[in-house]
Motif scaffolding. Structure first.
Motif, PDB file in Angstrom:
ATOM      1  N   ARG A 128       0.839  -1.197   0.000  1.00 47.36           N
ATOM      2  CA  ARG A 128       0.000   0.000   0.000  1.00 47.36           C
ATOM      3  C   ARG A 128       0.869   1.241   0.000  1.00 47.36           C
ATOM      4  O   ARG A 128       1.966   1.267   0.542  1.00 47.36           O
ATOM      5  N   THR A 129       0.377   2.288  -0.605  1.00 46.57           N
ATOM      6  CA  THR A 129       1.054   3.583  -0.641  1.00 46.57           C
ATOM      7  C   THR A 129       0.002   4.678  -0.468  1.00 46.57           C
ATOM      8  O   THR A 129      -1.208   4.416  -0.524  1.00 46.57           O
ATOM      9  N   GLY A 130       0.482   5.879  -0.252  1.00 45.45           N
ATOM     10  CA  GLY A 130      -0.429   7.003  -0.193  1.00 45.45           C
ATOM     11  C   GLY A 130      -0.944   7.300   1.197  1.00 45.45           C
ATOM     12  O   GLY A 130      -0.434   6.808   2.214  1.00 45.45           O
ATOM     13  N   TRP A 131      -2.001   8.096   1.247  1.00 44.14           N
ATOM     14  CA  TRP A 131      -2.499   8.614   2.515  1.00 44.14           C
ATOM     15  C   TRP A 131      -3.111   7.532   3.389  1.00 44.14           C
ATOM     16  O   TRP A 131      -3.054   7.625   4.618  1.00 44.14           O
ATOM     17  N   LEU A 132      -3.689   6.484   2.805  1.00 40.82           N
ATOM     18  CA  LEU A 132      -4.311   5.441   3.604  1.00 40.82           C
ATOM     19  C   LEU A 132      -3.280   4.718   4.472  1.00 40.82           C
ATOM     20  O   LEU A 132      -3.495   4.503   5.674  1.00 40.82           O
ATOM     21  N   LYS A 133      -2.137   4.349   3.889  1.00 40.04           N
ATOM     22  CA  LYS A 133      -1.090   3.672   4.641  1.00 40.04           C
ATOM     23  C   LYS A 133      -0.518   4.597   5.713  1.00 40.04           C
ATOM     24  O   LYS A 133      -0.308   4.184   6.866  1.00 40.04           O
ATOM     25  N   THR A 134      -0.287   5.861   5.351  1.00 42.53           N
ATOM     26  CA  THR A 134       0.269   6.807   6.315  1.00 42.53           C
ATOM     27  C   THR A 134      -0.672   7.043   7.481  1.00 42.53           C
ATOM     28  O   THR A 134      -0.259   7.078   8.646  1.00 42.53           O
ATOM     29  N   THR A 135      -1.966   7.160   7.194  1.00 43.38           N
ATOM     30  CA  THR A 135      -2.951   7.392   8.253  1.00 43.38           C
ATOM     31  C   THR A 135      -3.056   6.198   9.188  1.00 43.38           C
ATOM     32  O   THR A 135      -3.084   6.350  10.426  1.00 43.38           O
TER      33      THR A 135
END
Length: 355
Positions: A128-135
């Motif tokens: 996963r990448t992007g805002w979902l993984k970071t959140t």
């Protein structure tokens, strides 16, 4: 003679002893400090370890062999009782009950919960990448780094009978989770609290699994479970054992559930650390509480030895496999070692005969 003199001068310059044991400067370490200066750098750390670890441990062992109490005559003149406190503990139903609850707590929240949820999160987020993984990573880490008192207050509000968040979400007004399901409540709490460490460790471990191996297994028709069993787990077994060792010891010694249930109701969540606290400070039996702490230390050592033995067997098997692989790679068709062919006698100088 010249060679001997040169080697002696070299030994003197590098700080090494000469072969005959005479001459040259004192032996130095890799940093060039010398033993005395290196000991001076290490001495402050050793003093702190002695003050805050060694001396308290020795003092606890001494207290565990006495009838020392916070009040009364034993507080002024404690008597030496030897192993009587240990014998009393092994026959104490309250101690055995708290030990059983602690084992359930470790098995449910650490071995199954944290290890399982941590791996599931790491496996799901590996691609996963992007805002979902970071959140998601930020939320999991936030649960781990918040102070224990703050987290305990949040969970008391979450599980509250009147107006609690969980009852509002489930439409179950008046459900007393901490009274009806106390052990399950603190197990779920600890899983939520500690899964971040397992997630980070497994994420690093999964990063070392070659994507080509998984792709090959996928093309060969392996299911997701088969890929985990035959490709992933053999490569991260050491990380799994290390993670289980750490979270098992941390959970076994965890005192945080006391902030939520105080060991209740009626001792239903009185794990071993909470039981020792109530015995030593609540009842004032410091000698008996110190003996319980000694037994708790022995249990920790047993758990650590079991995990370390498993990890040592894994490393031994890996080294044995590497030796067998090297032996097969260096052996010819008849099982004898082969070496590169020497240049042909009639070949031009500087060139080797090629097969």
């Amino acid at each position: 003679m010249a060679a001997t003199t040169s080697s002696a001068e070299t030994a003197t310059q590098t700080g090494e002893q000469s072969p005959d044991g005479h001459g040259g400067e004192p032996e130095r370490d890799a940093a060039g400090l010398g033993r005395r200066r290196a000991a001076a750098f290490v001495a402050p750390a050793l003093v702190l370890i002695a003050l805050f670890l060694v001396l308290p441990a020795v003092w606890t062992l001494y207290l565990g062999a006495t009838d020392y109490r916070l009040t009364g005559i034993p507080a002024i003149d404690p008597a030496f009782v030897g192993l009587d406190n240990v014998t009393k503990a092994l026959g104490d139903d309250d101690f055995l009950h708290s030990l059983w609850l602690t084992l359930l707590f470790v098995l449910g929240s650490a071995v199954i919960g944290q290890a399982g949820l941590g791996f599931a999160l790491a496996w799901w987020m590996r691609e996963r990448t992007g805002w979902l993984k970071t959140t998601l990573e930020a939320l999991v880490m936030l649960a781990w780094i918040l102070p224990s008192s703050v987290v305990a207050f949040l969970w008391i509000a979450f599980l509250d009978r009147d107006g609690g968040t969980l009852n509002t979400l489930l439409h179950t007004p008046g459900a007393a989770w901490l009274l009806d399901h106390p052990m399950l409540s603190i197990v779920v709490y600890n899983i939520w609290r500690g899964s971040a460490f397992s997630m980070m460790l497994y994420s690093a471990a999964l990063g070392n699994v070659p994507a080509s191996h998984l792709e090959t297994a996928r093309l060969a028709g392996a299911s997701g479970w088969q890929q985990l069993r035959d490709v992933v787990f053999p490569r991260i077994r050491g990380h799994v054992l290390t993670n289980l060792l750490l979270i098992s010891l941390w959970t076994f010694n965890d005192f945080t559930p006391f902030l939520i249930t105080a060991g209740g109701p009626n001792g239903a969540t009185e794990t071993l650390p909470v039981h020792i606290y109530k015995t030593a400070l609540g009842s004032g039996e410091l000698g008996y509480g110190a003996a319980l702490s000694f037994l708790m230390l022995l249990i920790n050592l047993v758990v650590a030895v079991v995990y370390l033995r498993l990890l040592g067997q894994k490393n031994k098997a890996r080294r044995s496999g590497r030796r067998r692989y090297a032996a097969r790679g260096s052996a010819g068709p008849t099982g004898q070692d082969t070496a590169p062919a020497a240049p042909h006698a009639d070949a031009p100088a500087g060139k080797e005969e090629t097969a």
